[in-house]
Design a protein around this motif. Structure first.
Motif, PDB file in Angstrom:
ATOM      1  N   HIS A   9       0.852  -1.194   0.000  1.00 11.41           N
ATOM      2  CA  HIS A   9       0.000   0.000   0.000  1.00 11.41           C
ATOM      3  C   HIS A   9       0.888   1.244   0.000  1.00 11.41           C
ATOM      4  O   HIS A   9       1.682   1.437   0.928  1.00 11.41           O
ATOM      5  CB  HIS A   9      -0.908   0.025   1.232  1.00 11.41           C
ATOM      6  CG  HIS A   9      -2.002  -0.985   1.207  1.00 11.41           C
ATOM      7  ND1 HIS A   9      -1.770  -2.348   1.237  1.00 11.41           N
ATOM      8  CD2 HIS A   9      -3.358  -0.842   1.171  1.00 11.41           C
ATOM      9  CE1 HIS A   9      -2.923  -2.990   1.209  1.00 11.41           C
ATOM     10  NE2 HIS A   9      -3.905  -2.100   1.166  1.00 11.41           N
ATOM     11  N   THR A  18      -0.295   2.526  -5.311  1.00 16.38           N
ATOM     12  CA  THR A  18      -1.411   1.575  -5.309  1.00 16.38           C
ATOM     13  C   THR A  18      -2.639   2.067  -4.554  1.00 16.38           C
ATOM     14  O   THR A  18      -3.716   1.470  -4.683  1.00 16.38           O
ATOM     15  CB  THR A  18      -0.965   0.237  -4.676  1.00 16.38           C
ATOM     16  OG1 THR A  18      -0.392   0.501  -3.386  1.00 16.38           O
ATOM     17  CG2 THR A  18       0.076  -0.461  -5.551  1.00 16.38           C
ATOM     18  N   THR A  19      -2.506   3.129  -3.765  1.00 15.49           N
ATOM     19  CA  THR A  19      -3.655   3.605  -2.971  1.00 15.49           C
ATOM     20  C   THR A  19      -3.842   5.116  -3.131  1.00 15.49           C
ATOM     21  O   THR A  19      -3.897   5.850  -2.135  1.00 15.49           O
ATOM     22  CB  THR A  19      -3.474   3.248  -1.482  1.00 15.49           C
ATOM     23  OG1 THR A  19      -2.201   3.743  -1.027  1.00 15.49           O
ATOM     24  CG2 THR A  19      -3.540   1.750  -1.261  1.00 15.49           C
ATOM     25  N   LEU A  22      -7.157   6.431  -1.211  1.00 12.51           N
ATOM     26  CA  LEU A  22      -7.035   6.496   0.241  1.00 12.51           C
ATOM     27  C   LEU A  22      -6.057   7.600   0.648  1.00 12.51           C
ATOM     28  O   LEU A  22      -6.279   8.283   1.656  1.00 12.51           O
ATOM     29  CB  LEU A  22      -6.573   5.148   0.792  1.00 12.51           C
ATOM     30  CG  LEU A  22      -7.575   3.989   0.665  1.00 12.51           C
ATOM     31  CD1 LEU A  22      -6.990   2.719   1.244  1.00 12.51           C
ATOM     32  CD2 LEU A  22      -8.890   4.329   1.355  1.00 12.51           C
ATOM     33  N   ILE A 184      -4.740  -4.467  -5.446  1.00  9.81           N
ATOM     34  CA  ILE A 184      -4.729  -3.449  -4.389  1.00  9.81           C
ATOM     35  C   ILE A 184      -5.308  -2.136  -4.926  1.00  9.81           C
ATOM     36  O   ILE A 184      -6.093  -1.456  -4.247  1.00  9.81           O
ATOM     37  CB  ILE A 184      -3.305  -3.226  -3.858  1.00  9.81           C
ATOM     38  CG1 ILE A 184      -2.732  -4.514  -3.255  1.00  9.81           C
ATOM     39  CG2 ILE A 184      -3.284  -2.102  -2.824  1.00  9.81           C
ATOM     40  CD1 ILE A 184      -3.413  -4.988  -2.006  1.00  9.81           C
ATOM     41  N   ASP A 188      -8.595  -0.175  -3.576  1.00  2.66           N
ATOM     42  CA  ASP A 188      -8.513   1.251  -3.238  1.00  2.66           C
ATOM     43  C   ASP A 188      -9.647   2.034  -3.904  1.00  2.66           C
ATOM     44  O   ASP A 188     -10.307   2.857  -3.266  1.00  2.66           O
ATOM     45  CB  ASP A 188      -7.158   1.792  -3.689  1.00  2.66           C
ATOM     46  CG  ASP A 188      -7.036   3.305  -3.539  1.00  2.66           C
ATOM     47  OD1 ASP A 188      -6.950   3.785  -2.394  1.00  2.66           O
ATOM     48  OD2 ASP A 188      -7.033   3.997  -4.579  1.00  2.66           O
TER      49      ASP A 188
END
Length: 204
Positions: A9, A18-19, A22, A184, A188
């Protein structure tokens, strides 16, 4: 989601982005950085999440306790429905006021039961129940096979030029890493959709 390792992450410092969703919400999130689990097997962990220790080694269903406290409880689950598998979790979740189990039948390793299927029942609960409620959303997340865990429009990683590969890193390893990181990214994006849906439809 299940099998989602924090080491992959970017919100925790992973080199690949990857996030992004978030990360954009970081100021609104409680980001835990020092958590130790009591178990390593997902089914065992889930049983502990949705129950409390009871007398004589029994587990008390969290759903039943929340129901008694005046909440409506919902169990929205995209984990595979396998006969005679993880029956204790099934029994604990049975006390939820509402249930939606969307991934039934087939080989759970390859069943592309994408977690976005949970958005429709989530919206239905948010629109249809104005009272006090607690909603549990259980994702497939990044369970093997990783290539079955994301939609192809979110396939961001296709090579490993950005990876510091260790000795013996094969093309198969690269493909598996890319599929995992793409899963991932998918989760997300899905979590962003869940947050947006809840913000828009949940009562003040």
């Amino acid at each position: 989601g299940d099998f989602a390792n924090r080491a992959h992450h970017s919100i925790y410092g992973y080199g690949r982005n990857t996030t992004p969703n978030l990360a954009a919400l970081a100021d609104e999130l409680a980001i835990f950085k020092d958590i130790i689990t009591t178990c390593v097997e997902p089914a065992a962990c889930m049983r502990e999440i949705i129950s409390l220790p009871g007398p004589q080694g029994q587990r008390l269903p969290l759903f039943a306790l929340l129901n008694q406290a005046g909440f409506r409880t919902y169990w929205l689950n995209n984990q595979p429905d396998i006969e005679n598998s993880d029956t204790e979790t099934v029994a604990l979740a049975a006390s939820a006021s509402g249930d939606a189990h969307l991934n039934r039948g087939g080989d759970p390793r390859f069943n592309p039961g994408l977690d976005e299927k949970l958005l429709a029942p989530l919206e239905e609960v948010l629109r249809g129940d104005p009272g006090r409620k607690i909603i549990f959303v259980r994702l497939m997340g990044s369970r093997p096979e990783y290539a079955a865990r994301y939609s192809k429009d979110l396939k961001r990683f296709t090579d490993c030029h950005d990876v510091q590969a260790e000795a013996g890193f094969t093309p198969e390893d690269c493909a598996s890493l890319n599929d995992y990181d793409n899963s991932i990214i998918y989760t997300d994006a899905l979590l962003k959709n869940i947050i947006d849906l809840t913000d828009r439809l949940a009562p003040e």
